[in-house]
Design a protein around this motif. Structure first.
Motif, mmCIF file in Angstrom:
data_model
loop_
_atom_site.group_PDB
_atom_site.id
_atom_site.type_symbol
_atom_site.label_atom_id
_atom_site.label_comp_id
_atom_site.label_asym_id
_atom_site.label_seq_id
_atom_site.Cartn_x
_atom_site.Cartn_y
_atom_site.Cartn_z
ATOM 1 N N ALA A 25 8.451 -7.229 16.584
ATOM 2 C CA ALA A 25 9.267 -7.490 15.388
ATOM 3 C C ALA A 25 9.476 -8.991 15.204
ATOM 4 O O ALA A 25 9.376 -9.505 14.079
ATOM 5 N N ASP A 26 9.748 -9.696 16.309
ATOM 6 C CA ASP A 26 9.910 -11.150 16.228
ATOM 7 C C ASP A 26 8.615 -11.811 15.759
ATOM 8 O O ASP A 26 8.646 -12.743 14.951
ATOM 9 N N ARG A 66 8.269 -11.253 12.085
ATOM 10 C CA ARG A 66 9.229 -12.093 11.349
ATOM 11 C C ARG A 66 8.766 -13.545 11.358
ATOM 12 O O ARG A 66 8.795 -14.222 10.326
ATOM 13 N N GLN A 103 12.900 0.072 28.910
ATOM 14 C CA GLN A 103 13.312 -1.299 28.617
ATOM 15 C C GLN A 103 12.095 -2.142 28.228
ATOM 16 O O GLN A 103 12.171 -2.939 27.289
ATOM 17 N N ASP A 125 11.164 -1.263 24.723
ATOM 18 C CA ASP A 125 12.095 -1.896 23.781
ATOM 19 C C ASP A 125 11.794 -3.384 23.635
ATOM 20 O O ASP A 125 11.820 -3.930 22.521
ATOM 21 N N MET A 126 11.527 -4.043 24.765
ATOM 22 C CA MET A 126 11.213 -5.478 24.717
ATOM 23 C C MET A 126 9.927 -5.712 23.930
ATOM 24 O O MET A 126 9.832 -6.674 23.161
ATOM 25 N N LYS A 139 8.724 -3.785 21.518
ATOM 26 C CA LYS A 139 9.034 -3.576 20.097
ATOM 27 C C LYS A 139 9.756 -4.794 19.514
ATOM 28 O O LYS A 139 9.460 -5.234 18.407
ATOM 29 N N ALA A 140 10.709 -5.321 20.281
ATOM 30 C CA ALA A 140 11.448 -6.496 19.807
ATOM 31 C C ALA A 140 10.517 -7.695 19.659
ATOM 32 O O ALA A 140 10.611 -8.450 18.680
#
Length: 171
Positions: free
Chosen positions: A91-92, A95, A81, A84-85, A87-88
């Motif tokens: 990505a944010d 962006r 988890q 994943d956090m 990576k997110a």
């Protein structure tokens, strides 16, 4: 050869005989009072207690191993988890960086356009001021020249009309 096989041992005056009889009577009393059964019961009780403690220890060990396995599973899930956090979040961040670049480029383009408009307005205003100043100087020069000619000559109606139209034509 053992002493009880000889005839001397069985003599009632022999002390060893009475020690042997006392020993046999003592063991007989112990058997009548059921001391061996009590000893066996105590040993069985101690064995049962030890066995129950071993069973409890085995149960606690099984619980601890199950808990350890569960904790390892939860740790693996938490690590997954967290990955994943991360990576997110990356990505944010990418962006947001791209959005910021686009917004910065748009802001720079707007500012450049605004600056170009202001420059064009300043040029137009300067051109208009230069034209107006040039027109005023031309009118004044023409008036001075015409005034000098008229002073030396008589009045000319064509020159008077041209002077009157000059102000409207130059502006």
């Amino acid at each position: 050869m053992p002493a009880f096989l000889t005839g001397y041992f069985w003599d009632l005056g022999n002390a060893e005989f009475w020690v042997g009889v006392g020993l046999v009577v003592f063991f007989g009393i112990l058997v009548l009072v059921k001391v061996p059964g009590m000893i066996a019961a105590q040993l069985d009780g101690a064995a049962n207690k030890i066995q129950s403690e071993l069973d409890e220890a085995a149960r606690l060990r099984a619980e601890a191993e199950a808990l350890l396995a569960q904790i390892r599973l939860e740790k693996a899930e938490a690590e997954a988890q967290a990955a994943d956090m991360l990576k997110a979040a990356e990505a944010d961040a990418r962006r947001l960086e791209e959005d910021a670049k686009v917004k910065l480029e748009e802001a720079l383009a707007r500012r450049q356009t605004l600056a170009e408009r202001r420059i064009a307005q300043a040029e137009a205003q300067a051109t208009a001021e230069v034209k107006a100043a040039a027109a005023e100087l031309a009118i004044k020069a023409a008036e001075d020249i015409l005034a000098a000619r008229l002073a030396s000559q008589k009045r000319d109606p064509l020159v008077d009309d041209a002077i009157a139209q000059m102000g409207t034509r130059l502006n």
